[in-house]
Design a protein around this motif. Structure first.
Motif, PDB file in Angstrom:
ATOM      1  N   VAL A 118      -7.747   7.255  -0.163  1.00 45.75           N
ATOM      2  CA  VAL A 118      -8.108   8.042  -1.330  1.00 45.75           C
ATOM      3  C   VAL A 118      -6.822   8.560  -1.951  1.00 45.75           C
ATOM      4  O   VAL A 118      -6.039   9.256  -1.296  1.00 45.75           O
ATOM      5  N   GLN A 119      -6.562   8.171  -3.191  1.00 39.47           N
ATOM      6  CA  GLN A 119      -5.387   8.615  -3.924  1.00 39.47           C
ATOM      7  C   GLN A 119      -4.099   8.355  -3.130  1.00 39.47           C
ATOM      8  O   GLN A 119      -3.817   7.206  -2.797  1.00 39.47           O
ATOM      9  N   HIS A 120      -3.323   9.402  -2.817  1.00 38.87           N
ATOM     10  CA  HIS A 120      -2.023   9.187  -2.171  1.00 38.87           C
ATOM     11  C   HIS A 120      -2.127   8.916  -0.674  1.00 38.87           C
ATOM     12  O   HIS A 120      -1.112   8.629  -0.035  1.00 38.87           O
ATOM     13  N   LEU A 121      -3.308   9.027  -0.121  1.00 41.93           N
ATOM     14  CA  LEU A 121      -3.470   8.928   1.326  1.00 41.93           C
ATOM     15  C   LEU A 121      -4.131   7.615   1.708  1.00 41.93           C
ATOM     16  O   LEU A 121      -5.236   7.319   1.273  1.00 41.93           O
ATOM     17  N   PHE A 122      -3.427   6.812   2.522  1.00 39.55           N
ATOM     18  CA  PHE A 122      -3.984   5.599   3.093  1.00 39.55           C
ATOM     19  C   PHE A 122      -3.996   5.752   4.599  1.00 39.55           C
ATOM     20  O   PHE A 122      -2.963   5.993   5.219  1.00 39.55           O
ATOM     21  N   HIS A 123      -5.171   5.628   5.198  1.00 40.17           N
ATOM     22  CA  HIS A 123      -5.296   5.828   6.633  1.00 40.17           C
ATOM     23  C   HIS A 123      -4.657   4.695   7.407  1.00 40.17           C
ATOM     24  O   HIS A 123      -4.624   3.547   6.941  1.00 40.17           O
ATOM     25  N   PRO A 124      -4.186   4.973   8.623  1.00 46.82           N
ATOM     26  CA  PRO A 124      -3.695   3.893   9.479  1.00 46.82           C
ATOM     27  C   PRO A 124      -4.813   2.896   9.751  1.00 46.82           C
ATOM     28  O   PRO A 124      -5.993   3.259   9.777  1.00 46.82           O
ATOM     29  N   PRO A 125      -4.470   1.638   9.957  1.00 48.18           N
ATOM     30  CA  PRO A 125      -5.513   0.629  10.196  1.00 48.18           C
ATOM     31  C   PRO A 125      -6.220   0.848  11.524  1.00 48.18           C
ATOM     32  O   PRO A 125      -5.638   1.361  12.479  1.00 48.18           O
ATOM     33  N   THR A 126      -7.487   0.454  11.573  1.00 44.90           N
ATOM     34  CA  THR A 126      -8.262   0.505  12.815  1.00 44.90           C
ATOM     35  C   THR A 126      -8.929  -0.841  13.032  1.00 44.90           C
ATOM     36  O   THR A 126      -9.228  -1.570  12.073  1.00 44.90           O
ATOM     37  N   ARG A 127      -9.200  -1.182  14.291  1.00 39.89           N
ATOM     38  CA  ARG A 127      -9.827  -2.458  14.635  1.00 39.89           C
ATOM     39  C   ARG A 127     -11.319  -2.249  14.883  1.00 39.89           C
ATOM     40  O   ARG A 127     -11.719  -1.286  15.537  1.00 39.89           O
ATOM     41  N   LEU A 173       0.830  -1.200   0.000  1.00 38.46           N
ATOM     42  CA  LEU A 173       0.000   0.000   0.000  1.00 38.46           C
ATOM     43  C   LEU A 173       0.868   1.255   0.000  1.00 38.46           C
ATOM     44  O   LEU A 173       0.550   2.243  -0.679  1.00 38.46           O
ATOM     45  N   GLU A 174       1.955   1.224   0.748  1.00 39.45           N
ATOM     46  CA  GLU A 174       2.855   2.381   0.760  1.00 39.45           C
ATOM     47  C   GLU A 174       3.488   2.589  -0.610  1.00 39.45           C
ATOM     48  O   GLU A 174       3.568   3.716  -1.116  1.00 39.45           O
ATOM     49  N   MET A 175       3.912   1.511  -1.242  1.00 39.89           N
ATOM     50  CA  MET A 175       4.494   1.612  -2.577  1.00 39.89           C
ATOM     51  C   MET A 175       3.456   2.109  -3.587  1.00 39.89           C
ATOM     52  O   MET A 175       3.745   2.963  -4.439  1.00 39.89           O
ATOM     53  N   LEU A 176       2.242   1.591  -3.491  1.00 39.64           N
ATOM     54  CA  LEU A 176       1.192   2.002  -4.422  1.00 39.64           C
ATOM     55  C   LEU A 176       0.875   3.479  -4.269  1.00 39.64           C
ATOM     56  O   LEU A 176       0.709   4.204  -5.262  1.00 39.64           O
TER      57      LEU A 176
END
Length: 353
Positions: free
Chosen positions: A298-307, A266-269
């Protein structure tokens, strides 16, 4: 004497819904009907529309019909400055004691919603005050197919939605509605497709539509992981349909995934092809985790995971990822993800020897 209750919003972020749809889809009609429902009491509305001569843009803030504040600007052009300024002003009124239970942002019909969602999700100051409650996109049932053929903005609006609402179905034939529904499902396999009868719909159908929170939203989890979808599928369209640039990729995994491999991909993408990722959502069964883990971006931003609180009792534990991609072959994403997962599994196996 008991102390007065704090103003709404000070106990947590205020939910914010983005209402979008191409010109003539009926956004204002539906919004006016929604505001008459008790569920949207104390709702602040930010309206972004073209001026009468198509040159000036107005950002209109209306709270319960009593106050109207006009600010120059266009959400789709100067999103960060104008939207943040309007939300800052709204927050000042919350601090002054004005109850605000919810915010609705109605965009111009020509707006690309992705920058709007990105701003709402990425600014840390806004995140403390407002939480994205979902993107609702209206589609004109009578003219929707022609609009999707000719307007890239309409394609993106449909592709990133959390809820799709068909309007003006009384002006369309059954065949038109069925064909449009199938096309919207190809563009966006994760959004429920609803119908607004005579421009009205129950507010409850549109609320709590956005990124999963840490509460026990088990029905939503069940819908995601229990959906009857193939292991993966790509959507291609006829060459005369311009939404062929936008494709959906759905991936399911029955085994627990290694977070390091998924996070690395995900970081690479995001770094290399973030502009092509219109939307991403995922519910994950991760190695070492007993609860479902949610990711979204959304686009360049991926949120940290949540449980989430728990897995539904009547649905199998499995990971499900959905990508809405523009100008990016789904196979590139899938192959890259599987390669990163395989490498992480191999590294984990070597580490356990």
């Amino acid at each position: 004497m008991s102390s007065p209750s704090p103003p709404t919003g000070l106990n947590g972020p205020i939910p914010l819904t983005v209402l979008t749809g191409f010109l003539g889809a009926g956004k204002t009609t539906l919004l006016n009907a929604l505001l008459r429902q008790p569920a949207l009491a104390n709702t602040a509305v930010l309206i972004n529309e073209f001026g009468e001569i198509g040159l000036d843009h107005l950002l209109v803030e209306r709270l319960d019909g009593d106050t109207v504040l006009l600010n120059a600007g266009c959400l789709c052009c100067t999103i960060r400055g104008d939207l943040m300024k309007a939300l800052d002003g709204l927050w000042d009124r919350v601090l002054a004691g004005q109850p605000v239970a919810r915010v609705v942002v109605e965009t111009t019909g020509l707006a690309d919603p992705a920058p709007i969602l990105h701003t709402l999700m990425s600014d840390p100051r806004l995140a403390l005050r407002f939480v994205l409650d979902g993107d609702v996109t209206l589609v004109d049932a009578a003219n929707g197919a022609a609009t999707l053929d000719t307007q890239p903005e309409a394609q993106r609006q449909a592709a990133v939605a959390d809820r799709l609402v068909l309007t003006k179905t009384d002006l369309a034939t059954g065949g038109q509605v069925a064909a449009l529904t199938a096309r919207l499902r190809a563009l966006n396999p994760i959004a429920p497709i609803l119908t607004a009868a005579a421009g009205e719909i129950a507010a409850a159908d549109l609320l709590d539509a956005g990124p999963f929170d840490t509460g026990a939203k088990l029905p939503d989890v069940a819908r995601w992981i229990g959906a009857a979808t193939p292991h993966h599928h790509h959507h291609h369209h006829d060459s005369n349909r311009h939404d062929a640039r936008i494709q959906a990729l759905c991936l399911e995994f029955d085994r627990p995934l290694n977070w390091s491999g998924l996070a690395g991909w995900l970081e690479m993408l995001a770094m290399t092809r973030g502009a092509s990722v219109l939307r991403m959502k995922g519910i994950l069964d991760l190695v070492g985790e007993t609860r479902p883990v949610v990711v979204h971006g959304v686009q360049h931003l991926f949120h940290p995971p949540t449980r989430l609180a728990a897995w539904p009792e009547d649905a199998p534990r499995r990971s499900r990822l959905v990508f809405i991609l523009r100008d990016l072959e789904p196979k590139v994403v899938e192959d890259g993800l599987r390669a990163f997962l395989a490498a992480a599994d191999q590294e984990s196996a070597l580490g356990s020897d």
